[in-house]
Scaffold this active site. Sequence first.
Site, PDB file in Angstrom:
ATOM      1  N   PRO A 164     -15.479  -5.435   2.692  1.00 52.99           N
ATOM      2  CG  PRO A 164     -15.673  -4.862   4.953  1.00 52.99           C
ATOM      3  CD  PRO A 164     -14.674  -4.945   3.830  1.00 52.99           C
ATOM      4  CE1 TYR A 178      -2.972  -3.085   0.292  1.00 54.04           C
ATOM      5  CE2 TYR A 178      -3.232  -2.674   2.636  1.00 54.04           C
ATOM      6  CZ  TYR A 178      -3.510  -3.426   1.511  1.00 54.04           C
ATOM      7  OH  TYR A 178      -4.328  -4.529   1.614  1.00 54.04           O
TER       8      TYR A 178
END
Length: 328
Positions: A209, A56
Amino acid sequence: MQTHTLADLEVGAVGLGTMGMSAFYTGAGTDDDESIRTIHRAIDLGVTLIDTAEMYGPYTNEVLVGKALQGRRDDVVLATKFGLVEHVPGETQPSTDRKLTSAPESVREALEGSLRRLGTDHIDLWYQHRVDPEVPIEDVVGQLAGFVQEGKIRHYGLSEAGSETIRKAHAVHPVTAVQSEYSLWTRDPEDDVLGTLRELGIGLVAYSPLGRGFLTGAITKPSDLDADDFRRDNPRFQQEAFEQNVRIVDEVKAVASEVGGTPAQVALAWLLAQGTDVVPIPGTKRVSRLEENVGAADLTLSESQLQRLSSLPVPTGDRYPDMSSIGR
Protein backbone atom coordinates in the site's frame (compact mmCIF):
# COMPACT_ATOMS: atom_id res chain seq x y z
CA MET A 1 -8.31 0.88 16.29
CA GLN A 2 -11.39 1.03 14.10
CA THR A 3 -12.22 -2.19 12.27
CA HIS A 4 -12.85 -3.04 8.64
CA THR A 5 -14.63 -6.12 7.31
CA LEU A 6 -13.55 -8.79 4.84
CA ALA A 7 -16.85 -10.54 4.05
CA ASP A 8 -17.79 -11.80 7.53
CA LEU A 9 -14.27 -11.49 8.95
CA GLU A 10 -13.70 -8.39 11.11
CA VAL A 11 -10.11 -7.15 11.42
CA GLY A 12 -8.25 -4.02 12.45
CA ALA A 13 -8.41 -1.36 9.73
CA VAL A 14 -4.64 -1.55 9.23
CA GLY A 15 -2.93 -4.94 9.03
CA LEU A 16 0.72 -5.98 9.04
CA GLY A 17 2.63 -7.57 6.18
CA THR A 18 5.66 -9.50 7.41
CA MET A 19 7.38 -10.42 4.13
CA GLY A 20 10.13 -7.82 4.47
CA MET A 21 11.19 -9.26 7.80
CA SER A 22 12.62 -12.29 5.99
CA ALA A 23 12.75 -11.73 2.24
CA PHE A 24 13.11 -9.34 -0.72
CA TYR A 25 13.92 -6.18 1.28
CA THR A 26 16.68 -7.70 3.39
CA GLY A 27 19.74 -6.05 1.84
CA ALA A 28 20.66 -4.61 5.23
CA GLY A 29 20.14 -8.00 6.88
CA THR A 30 17.44 -9.33 9.17
CA ASP A 31 16.80 -8.73 12.84
CA ASP A 32 14.40 -11.34 14.14
CA ASP A 33 14.27 -9.84 17.63
CA GLU A 34 13.18 -6.45 16.28
CA SER A 35 10.73 -8.14 13.93
CA ILE A 36 9.14 -10.01 16.82
CA ARG A 37 8.94 -6.78 18.83
CA THR A 38 7.22 -5.20 15.84
CA ILE A 39 4.62 -7.97 15.65
CA HIS A 40 3.97 -7.73 19.39
CA ARG A 41 3.63 -3.94 19.22
CA ALA A 42 1.25 -4.28 16.29
CA ILE A 43 -1.05 -6.50 18.34
CA ASP A 44 -0.88 -4.04 21.24
CA LEU A 45 -1.99 -1.24 18.90
CA GLY A 46 -5.03 -3.14 17.61
CA VAL A 47 -3.56 -4.68 14.47
CA THR A 48 -5.18 -8.08 14.11
CA LEU A 49 -4.50 -9.16 10.49
CA ILE A 50 -0.99 -10.62 10.30
CA ASP A 51 0.05 -11.65 6.79
CA THR A 52 2.79 -14.09 5.76
CA ALA A 53 3.39 -16.80 3.10
CA GLU A 54 5.33 -20.02 2.76
CA MET A 55 7.19 -18.48 -0.16
CA TYR A 56 8.71 -15.72 1.98
CA GLY A 57 12.17 -17.10 2.59
CA PRO A 58 10.88 -19.60 1.61
CA TYR A 59 9.51 -20.85 4.92
CA THR A 60 11.62 -18.67 7.25
CA ASN A 61 8.97 -15.97 7.57
CA GLU A 62 6.30 -18.42 8.69
CA VAL A 63 8.71 -19.76 11.31
CA LEU A 64 9.37 -16.22 12.52
CA VAL A 65 5.68 -15.32 12.68
CA GLY A 66 4.91 -18.57 14.48
CA LYS A 67 7.54 -17.78 17.08
CA ALA A 68 6.20 -14.25 17.54
CA LEU A 69 2.65 -15.50 18.06
CA GLN A 70 3.46 -18.00 20.80
CA GLY A 71 1.04 -17.15 23.59
CA ARG A 72 -0.74 -14.55 21.40
CA ARG A 73 -2.23 -16.71 18.66
CA ASP A 74 -5.82 -15.98 19.69
CA ASP A 75 -5.23 -12.22 19.40
CA VAL A 76 -4.80 -12.25 15.63
CA VAL A 77 -6.32 -13.22 12.31
CA LEU A 78 -3.47 -15.20 10.80
CA ALA A 79 -3.14 -15.22 7.01
CA THR A 80 -0.68 -17.15 4.87
CA LYS A 81 -0.47 -18.38 1.29
CA PHE A 82 0.27 -21.40 -0.89
CA GLY A 83 0.84 -22.02 -4.56
CA LEU A 84 4.28 -20.66 -5.40
CA VAL A 85 6.31 -23.57 -4.04
CA GLU A 86 5.88 -27.14 -5.27
CA HIS A 87 5.56 -29.90 -2.69
CA VAL A 88 5.91 -33.63 -3.22
CA PRO A 89 4.23 -35.95 -0.68
CA GLY A 90 6.82 -37.67 1.47
CA GLU A 91 9.61 -35.27 0.52
CA THR A 92 12.36 -35.29 3.12
CA GLN A 93 13.71 -31.88 2.14
CA PRO A 94 11.08 -29.26 1.22
CA SER A 95 11.70 -27.50 -2.08
CA THR A 96 13.10 -23.99 -2.01
CA ASP A 97 12.49 -23.37 -5.71
CA ARG A 98 9.69 -21.06 -6.72
CA LYS A 99 7.13 -22.80 -8.91
CA LEU A 100 3.54 -21.86 -9.69
CA THR A 101 1.41 -24.88 -8.81
CA SER A 102 -1.88 -25.70 -7.12
CA ALA A 103 -1.76 -29.42 -7.79
CA PRO A 104 -3.91 -31.14 -5.12
CA GLU A 105 -1.08 -33.16 -3.56
CA SER A 106 1.13 -30.07 -3.36
CA VAL A 107 -1.65 -28.00 -1.76
CA ARG A 108 -2.21 -30.60 0.97
CA GLU A 109 1.52 -30.70 1.77
CA ALA A 110 1.66 -26.90 1.78
CA LEU A 111 -1.13 -26.71 4.33
CA GLU A 112 0.44 -29.19 6.70
CA GLY A 113 3.80 -27.45 6.42
CA SER A 114 2.37 -24.01 7.14
CA LEU A 115 0.43 -25.28 10.17
CA ARG A 116 3.59 -26.85 11.52
CA ARG A 117 5.81 -23.80 10.99
CA LEU A 118 3.22 -21.38 12.38
CA GLY A 119 2.64 -23.58 15.43
CA THR A 120 -1.13 -23.58 15.07
CA ASP A 121 -3.95 -26.02 14.39
CA HIS A 122 -5.75 -23.71 11.95
CA ILE A 123 -5.16 -20.84 9.55
CA ASP A 124 -7.70 -18.04 9.67
CA LEU A 125 -7.28 -16.88 6.05
CA TRP A 126 -5.44 -19.02 3.49
CA TYR A 127 -4.76 -17.54 0.07
CA GLN A 128 -3.90 -19.10 -3.24
CA HIS A 129 -0.83 -16.95 -3.88
CA ARG A 130 -1.29 -16.92 -7.65
CA VAL A 131 -3.86 -18.54 -9.92
CA ASP A 132 -2.58 -21.77 -11.50
CA PRO A 133 -3.78 -21.98 -15.12
CA GLU A 134 -3.15 -25.74 -15.11
CA VAL A 135 -5.66 -26.49 -12.34
CA PRO A 136 -9.27 -25.28 -12.67
CA ILE A 137 -10.07 -22.83 -9.91
CA GLU A 138 -13.23 -24.83 -9.16
CA ASP A 139 -11.06 -27.83 -8.30
CA VAL A 140 -8.74 -25.77 -6.11
CA VAL A 141 -11.64 -24.25 -4.20
CA GLY A 142 -13.29 -27.63 -3.81
CA GLN A 143 -10.19 -28.82 -2.01
CA LEU A 144 -10.07 -25.68 0.13
CA ALA A 145 -13.72 -26.14 1.07
CA GLY A 146 -12.74 -29.59 2.33
CA PHE A 147 -10.06 -28.03 4.54
CA VAL A 148 -12.70 -25.67 5.93
CA GLN A 149 -14.82 -28.69 6.83
CA GLU A 150 -11.79 -30.25 8.51
CA GLY A 151 -11.30 -27.08 10.56
CA LYS A 152 -7.75 -26.57 9.29
CA ILE A 153 -8.63 -23.27 7.62
CA ARG A 154 -11.42 -20.87 8.59
CA HIS A 155 -11.58 -18.76 5.43
CA TYR A 156 -9.85 -18.71 2.06
CA GLY A 157 -8.84 -16.03 -0.38
CA LEU A 158 -7.22 -15.44 -3.73
CA SER A 159 -4.32 -13.20 -4.65
CA GLU A 160 -4.05 -11.16 -7.86
CA ALA A 161 -7.05 -12.96 -9.36
CA GLY A 162 -9.19 -11.54 -12.17
CA SER A 163 -12.95 -11.05 -11.98
CA GLU A 164 -13.86 -14.19 -13.94
CA THR A 165 -11.74 -16.38 -11.67
CA ILE A 166 -13.18 -14.72 -8.57
CA ARG A 167 -16.73 -15.41 -9.73
CA LYS A 168 -15.97 -19.07 -10.51
CA ALA A 169 -14.32 -19.56 -7.12
CA HIS A 170 -17.10 -17.82 -5.21
CA ALA A 171 -19.72 -20.03 -6.85
CA VAL A 172 -18.05 -23.12 -5.33
CA HIS A 173 -17.39 -21.72 -1.85
CA PRO A 174 -17.59 -18.08 -0.71
CA VAL A 175 -14.37 -16.11 -1.07
CA THR A 176 -13.55 -14.01 1.99
CA ALA A 177 -10.85 -11.75 0.54
CA VAL A 178 -8.82 -11.04 -2.54
CA GLN A 179 -5.32 -9.74 -1.93
CA SER A 180 -4.02 -7.49 -4.69
CA GLU A 181 -1.60 -4.63 -4.99
CA TYR A 182 -3.55 -1.43 -4.44
CA SER A 183 -2.38 2.07 -3.60
CA LEU A 184 -1.88 5.51 -5.10
CA TRP A 185 0.96 3.75 -6.89
CA THR A 186 -1.24 0.96 -8.26
CA ARG A 187 -4.90 1.55 -9.05
CA ASP A 188 -5.45 -1.61 -11.12
CA PRO A 189 -8.22 -3.13 -8.92
CA GLU A 190 -10.45 -0.15 -9.66
CA ASP A 191 -10.71 -1.16 -13.33
CA ASP A 192 -12.87 -4.22 -12.70
CA VAL A 193 -11.96 -6.31 -9.67
CA LEU A 194 -13.11 -3.93 -6.94
CA GLY A 195 -16.60 -3.71 -8.45
CA THR A 196 -16.82 -7.51 -8.61
CA LEU A 197 -15.73 -7.85 -5.00
CA ARG A 198 -18.36 -5.39 -3.83
CA GLU A 199 -21.06 -7.08 -5.85
CA LEU A 200 -20.21 -10.41 -4.21
CA GLY A 201 -19.49 -9.06 -0.71
CA ILE A 202 -15.77 -9.94 -0.74
CA GLY A 203 -13.10 -7.84 0.97
CA LEU A 204 -9.94 -6.43 -0.60
CA VAL A 205 -6.61 -6.74 1.18
CA ALA A 206 -4.21 -4.19 -0.28
CA TYR A 207 -0.59 -5.31 -0.35
CA SER A 208 2.27 -2.90 -1.07
CA PRO A 209 0.00 0.00 0.00
CA LEU A 210 3.05 2.27 0.18
CA GLY A 211 4.12 1.54 -3.38
CA ARG A 212 7.03 -0.68 -2.30
CA GLY A 213 8.31 2.21 -0.21
CA PHE A 214 8.07 4.78 -3.00
CA LEU A 215 5.13 6.66 -1.46
CA THR A 216 7.02 7.25 1.79
CA GLY A 217 9.33 9.68 -0.01
CA ALA A 218 12.36 7.94 1.47
CA ILE A 219 13.61 6.70 -1.92
CA THR A 220 14.88 9.69 -3.86
CA LYS A 221 16.72 7.83 -6.64
CA PRO A 222 17.11 4.21 -7.77
CA SER A 223 20.65 4.06 -6.40
CA ASP A 224 19.22 4.48 -2.88
CA LEU A 225 18.26 0.79 -3.09
CA ASP A 226 20.69 -1.93 -1.99
CA ALA A 227 22.36 -3.82 -4.82
CA ASP A 228 20.38 -7.01 -4.08
CA ASP A 229 17.04 -5.26 -3.45
CA PHE A 230 14.47 -6.81 -5.80
CA ARG A 231 13.15 -3.35 -6.65
CA ARG A 232 16.34 -2.75 -8.62
CA ASP A 233 14.78 -4.84 -11.41
CA ASN A 234 11.30 -3.35 -11.05
CA PRO A 235 10.26 -1.37 -14.16
CA ARG A 236 8.88 1.50 -12.10
CA PHE A 237 12.20 1.98 -10.33
CA GLN A 238 14.25 2.27 -13.50
CA GLN A 239 15.76 5.74 -13.89
CA GLU A 240 13.52 7.11 -16.64
CA ALA A 241 10.32 5.75 -15.11
CA PHE A 242 11.41 6.81 -11.64
CA GLU A 243 11.83 10.40 -12.76
CA GLN A 244 8.27 10.37 -14.14
CA ASN A 245 6.84 8.77 -11.01
CA VAL A 246 8.33 11.26 -8.59
CA ARG A 247 5.43 13.63 -9.33
CA ILE A 248 3.12 11.19 -7.53
CA VAL A 249 5.05 11.24 -4.28
CA ASP A 250 5.50 15.01 -4.52
CA GLU A 251 1.73 15.46 -4.28
CA VAL A 252 1.51 12.97 -1.41
CA LYS A 253 4.18 14.98 0.42
CA ALA A 254 2.23 18.19 -0.21
CA VAL A 255 -0.93 16.76 1.37
CA ALA A 256 1.12 15.39 4.28
CA SER A 257 2.42 18.88 4.95
CA GLU A 258 -1.13 20.23 5.00
CA VAL A 259 -2.46 17.70 7.49
CA GLY A 260 0.60 17.41 9.70
CA GLY A 261 1.17 13.74 8.88
CA THR A 262 3.80 11.78 7.01
CA PRO A 263 3.61 10.75 3.35
CA ALA A 264 3.15 7.13 4.42
CA GLN A 265 0.22 8.07 6.64
CA VAL A 266 -1.42 10.05 3.85
CA ALA A 267 -1.06 7.16 1.39
CA LEU A 268 -2.63 4.76 3.89
CA ALA A 269 -5.37 7.21 4.91
CA TRP A 270 -6.35 7.52 1.26
CA LEU A 271 -6.69 3.73 1.04
CA LEU A 272 -8.71 3.55 4.25
CA ALA A 273 -11.06 6.17 2.82
CA GLN A 274 -11.84 3.91 -0.15
CA GLY A 275 -14.18 1.79 1.98
CA THR A 276 -14.48 -0.32 5.09
CA ASP A 277 -14.04 -3.42 2.92
CA VAL A 278 -10.44 -2.41 2.08
CA VAL A 279 -7.63 -3.37 4.48
CA PRO A 280 -4.06 -2.27 3.73
CA ILE A 281 -1.21 -4.44 5.05
CA PRO A 282 1.88 -2.21 5.05
CA GLY A 283 5.00 -4.20 5.72
CA THR A 284 7.76 -3.19 8.10
CA LYS A 285 10.31 -4.79 10.37
CA ARG A 286 10.70 -1.81 12.70
CA VAL A 287 8.52 -0.70 15.61
CA SER A 288 8.91 2.98 14.72
CA ARG A 289 7.59 2.48 11.18
CA LEU A 290 4.76 0.31 12.46
CA GLU A 291 3.64 3.04 14.84
CA GLU A 292 3.78 5.57 12.00
CA ASN A 293 1.67 3.32 9.75
CA VAL A 294 -0.94 2.63 12.41
CA GLY A 295 -1.24 6.38 12.97
CA ALA A 296 -2.84 6.62 9.53
CA ALA A 297 -6.06 5.23 11.03
CA ASP A 298 -6.44 8.48 12.97
CA LEU A 299 -5.71 10.77 10.02
CA THR A 300 -8.65 12.40 8.25
CA LEU A 301 -8.29 13.76 4.72
CA SER A 302 -10.71 16.33 3.35
CA GLU A 303 -12.82 15.59 0.28
CA SER A 304 -10.70 17.97 -1.76
CA GLN A 305 -7.49 16.27 -0.63
CA LEU A 306 -8.90 12.85 -1.42
CA GLN A 307 -9.91 14.08 -4.86
CA ARG A 308 -6.45 15.55 -5.51
CA LEU A 309 -4.86 12.24 -4.62
CA SER A 310 -7.37 10.22 -6.64
CA SER A 311 -6.62 12.39 -9.67
CA LEU A 312 -2.89 11.62 -9.65
CA PRO A 313 -1.46 10.14 -12.87
CA VAL A 314 -0.96 6.44 -13.41
CA PRO A 315 2.66 5.42 -12.68
CA THR A 316 5.05 4.81 -15.56
CA GLY A 317 6.17 1.17 -15.94
CA ASP A 318 4.76 -2.26 -15.12
CA ARG A 319 4.43 -3.45 -11.53
CA TYR A 320 6.67 -6.49 -12.10
CA PRO A 321 9.29 -7.39 -14.74
CA ASP A 322 6.98 -10.33 -15.63
CA MET A 323 3.24 -9.66 -15.38
CA SER A 324 2.19 -13.01 -16.87
CA SER A 325 0.74 -14.44 -13.64
CA ILE A 326 -1.20 -11.31 -12.67
CA GLY A 327 -4.96 -10.83 -13.00
CA ARG A 328 -5.89 -14.29 -14.26
